[in-house]
Write a protein that holds these residues in place. Sequence first.
Motif, PDB file in Angstrom:
ATOM      1  N   VAL A   1       0.840  -1.197   0.000  1.00  0.00           N
ATOM      2  CA  VAL A   1       0.000   0.000   0.000  1.00  0.00           C
ATOM      3  C   VAL A   1       0.874   1.246   0.000  1.00  0.00           C
ATOM      4  O   VAL A   1       0.617   2.210  -0.744  1.00  0.00           O
ATOM      5  CB  VAL A   1      -0.976  -0.008   1.207  1.00  0.00           C
ATOM      6  N   ARG A   2       1.936   1.255   0.817  1.00  0.00           N
ATOM      7  CA  ARG A   2       2.848   2.402   0.878  1.00  0.00           C
ATOM      8  C   ARG A   2       3.486   2.656  -0.487  1.00  0.00           C
ATOM      9  O   ARG A   2       3.553   3.801  -0.960  1.00  0.00           O
ATOM     10  CB  ARG A   2       3.944   2.180   1.926  1.00  0.00           C
ATOM     11  N   THR A   3       3.920   1.598  -1.163  1.00  0.00           N
ATOM     12  CA  THR A   3       4.536   1.734  -2.486  1.00  0.00           C
ATOM     13  C   THR A   3       3.542   2.311  -3.490  1.00  0.00           C
ATOM     14  O   THR A   3       3.883   3.212  -4.271  1.00  0.00           O
ATOM     15  CB  THR A   3       5.058   0.364  -2.965  1.00  0.00           C
ATOM     16  N   LEU A   4       2.302   1.816  -3.471  1.00  0.00           N
ATOM     17  CA  LEU A   4       1.267   2.337  -4.370  1.00  0.00           C
ATOM     18  C   LEU A   4       0.956   3.807  -4.075  1.00  0.00           C
ATOM     19  O   LEU A   4       0.808   4.621  -5.005  1.00  0.00           O
ATOM     20  CB  LEU A   4      -0.009   1.504  -4.268  1.00  0.00           C
ATOM     21  N   LEU A   5       0.856   4.151  -2.787  1.00  0.00           N
ATOM     22  CA  LEU A   5       0.586   5.547  -2.419  1.00  0.00           C
ATOM     23  C   LEU A   5       1.720   6.460  -2.860  1.00  0.00           C
ATOM     24  O   LEU A   5       1.483   7.554  -3.402  1.00  0.00           O
ATOM     25  CB  LEU A   5       0.359   5.672  -0.910  1.00  0.00           C
TER      26      LEU A   5
ATOM     27  N   ALA B   1       3.824   5.981  -5.296  1.00  0.00           N
ATOM     28  CA  ALA B   1       3.794   6.076  -6.758  1.00  0.00           C
ATOM     29  C   ALA B   1       2.688   7.026  -7.210  1.00  0.00           C
ATOM     30  O   ALA B   1       2.877   7.848  -8.117  1.00  0.00           O
ATOM     31  CB  ALA B   1       3.598   4.694  -7.376  1.00  0.00           C
ATOM     32  N   THR B   2       1.525   6.953  -6.574  1.00  0.00           N
ATOM     33  CA  THR B   2       0.411   7.842  -6.928  1.00  0.00           C
ATOM     34  C   THR B   2       0.741   9.286  -6.586  1.00  0.00           C
ATOM     35  O   THR B   2       0.502  10.209  -7.388  1.00  0.00           O
ATOM     36  CB  THR B   2      -0.876   7.400  -6.179  1.00  0.00           C
ATOM     37  N   ILE B   3       1.318   9.516  -5.407  1.00  0.00           N
ATOM     38  CA  ILE B   3       1.705  10.871  -5.004  1.00  0.00           C
ATOM     39  C   ILE B   3       2.744  11.430  -5.968  1.00  0.00           C
ATOM     40  O   ILE B   3       2.652  12.575  -6.423  1.00  0.00           O
ATOM     41  CB  ILE B   3       2.230  10.885  -3.546  1.00  0.00           C
ATOM     42  N   THR B   4       3.727  10.614  -6.310  1.00  0.00           N
ATOM     43  CA  THR B   4       4.773  11.052  -7.245  1.00  0.00           C
ATOM     44  C   THR B   4       4.165  11.401  -8.598  1.00  0.00           C
ATOM     45  O   THR B   4       4.489  12.441  -9.185  1.00  0.00           O
ATOM     46  CB  THR B   4       5.853   9.955  -7.398  1.00  0.00           C
ATOM     47  N   ALA B   5       3.281  10.542  -9.095  1.00  0.00           N
ATOM     48  CA  ALA B   5       2.661  10.775 -10.405  1.00  0.00           C
ATOM     49  C   ALA B   5       1.822  12.055 -10.376  1.00  0.00           C
ATOM     50  O   ALA B   5       1.880  12.872 -11.315  1.00  0.00           O
ATOM     51  CB  ALA B   5       1.793   9.590 -10.813  1.00  0.00           C
ATOM     52  N   ARG B   6       1.055  12.301  -9.346  1.00  0.00           N
ATOM     53  CA  ARG B   6       0.211  13.486  -9.255  1.00  0.00           C
ATOM     54  C   ARG B   6       1.058  14.743  -9.041  1.00  0.00           C
ATOM     55  O   ARG B   6       0.730  15.803  -9.595  1.00  0.00           O
ATOM     56  CB  ARG B   6      -0.825  13.339  -8.152  1.00  0.00           C
ATOM     57  N   THR B   7       2.100  14.624  -8.245  1.00  0.00           N
ATOM     58  CA  THR B   7       2.965  15.771  -7.996  1.00  0.00           C
ATOM     59  C   THR B   7       3.672  16.178  -9.286  1.00  0.00           C
ATOM     60  O   THR B   7       3.744  17.365  -9.620  1.00  0.00           O
ATOM     61  CB  THR B   7       4.005  15.452  -6.897  1.00  0.00           C
ATOM     62  N   GLN B   8       4.174  15.228 -10.036  1.00  0.00           N
ATOM     63  CA  GLN B   8       4.839  15.519 -11.305  1.00  0.00           C
ATOM     64  C   GLN B   8       3.844  16.094 -12.299  1.00  0.00           C
ATOM     65  O   GLN B   8       4.169  16.972 -13.079  1.00  0.00           O
ATOM     66  CB  GLN B   8       5.512  14.274 -11.875  1.00  0.00           C
ATOM     67  N   GLY B   9       2.599  15.633 -12.289  1.00  0.00           N
ATOM     68  CA  GLY B   9       1.560  16.142 -13.173  1.00  0.00           C
ATOM     69  C   GLY B   9       1.232  17.579 -12.862  1.00  0.00           C
ATOM     70  O   GLY B   9       0.975  18.388 -13.772  1.00  0.00           O
ATOM     71  N   GLN B  10       1.245  17.973 -11.571  1.00  0.00           N
ATOM     72  CA  GLN B  10       0.955  19.355 -11.191  1.00  0.00           C
ATOM     73  C   GLN B  10       2.091  20.271 -11.579  1.00  0.00           C
ATOM     74  O   GLN B  10       1.865  21.417 -11.967  1.00  0.00           O
ATOM     75  CB  GLN B  10       0.729  19.442  -9.673  1.00  0.00           C
ATOM     76  N   ILE B  11       3.323  19.790 -11.514  1.00  0.00           N
ATOM     77  CA  ILE B  11       4.486  20.626 -11.866  1.00  0.00           C
ATOM     78  C   ILE B  11       4.468  20.909 -13.350  1.00  0.00           C
ATOM     79  O   ILE B  11       4.765  22.009 -13.791  1.00  0.00           O
ATOM     80  CB  ILE B  11       5.797  19.931 -11.434  1.00  0.00           C
ATOM     81  N   ARG B  12       4.089  19.962 -14.182  1.00  0.00           N
ATOM     82  CA  ARG B  12       4.070  20.127 -15.629  1.00  0.00           C
ATOM     83  C   ARG B  12       2.956  21.062 -16.080  1.00  0.00           C
ATOM     84  O   ARG B  12       3.041  21.669 -17.127  1.00  0.00           O
ATOM     85  CB  ARG B  12       3.913  18.781 -16.305  1.00  0.00           C
ATOM     86  N   SER B  13       1.857  21.179 -15.361  1.00  0.00           N
ATOM     87  CA  SER B  13       0.742  21.973 -15.850  1.00  0.00           C
ATOM     88  C   SER B  13       0.988  23.409 -15.683  1.00  0.00           C
ATOM     89  O   SER B  13       1.504  24.239 -15.561  1.00  0.00           O
ATOM     90  CB  SER B  13      -0.558  21.724 -15.125  1.00  0.00           C
TER      91      SER B  13
END
Length: 152
Positions: free
Chosen positions: A134-138, A140-152
């Motif tokens: 669960v920690r690994t999935l969380l 990964a999700t946080i990293t993906a969303r954080t990177q998505g916000q930086i790009r926008s």
Amino acid sequence: MDSLAVGDGVNALKPGAQIDFAPGVTVIFGENGSGKSGFVRVLKRAAGLRTAEDILHNVRADAKPTPSAGFTVAVGTTGQTDSMENEFALRRVKSHEHIRRKSARLHVEDDLTYFYTPGELTLFPLVQNGIERVRTLLEATITARTQGQIRS
């Protein structure tokens, strides 16, 4: 062998405490300090196993009587009781078929270390594995969303 009743001087077991053996397999279990080891020490000593240990006294008692026990063994249709006063290798117990068969392996194995893990503790690795997944999935999700916000 039908039963084992401890006498005096066996750990903190109450004199007269008894195990009645089942025809097939008898499992001895219980809480820490409930007397399992005391019974096993008596059995191993009476059977003359090379892994036999000294039978310990009750550390809280002033008196240190000679450890004693009684074994009831079926001979034909009647039971005969053999008494033990801390002797090593009682003839009738040592020659009992189940003791001979089961203890033979102990005399040839190199490693006599056995481990027991209570059932509740076997869940810890499973729970830890689940938490890590669960920690690994969380992460990964946080990293993906954080990177998505930086790009926008």
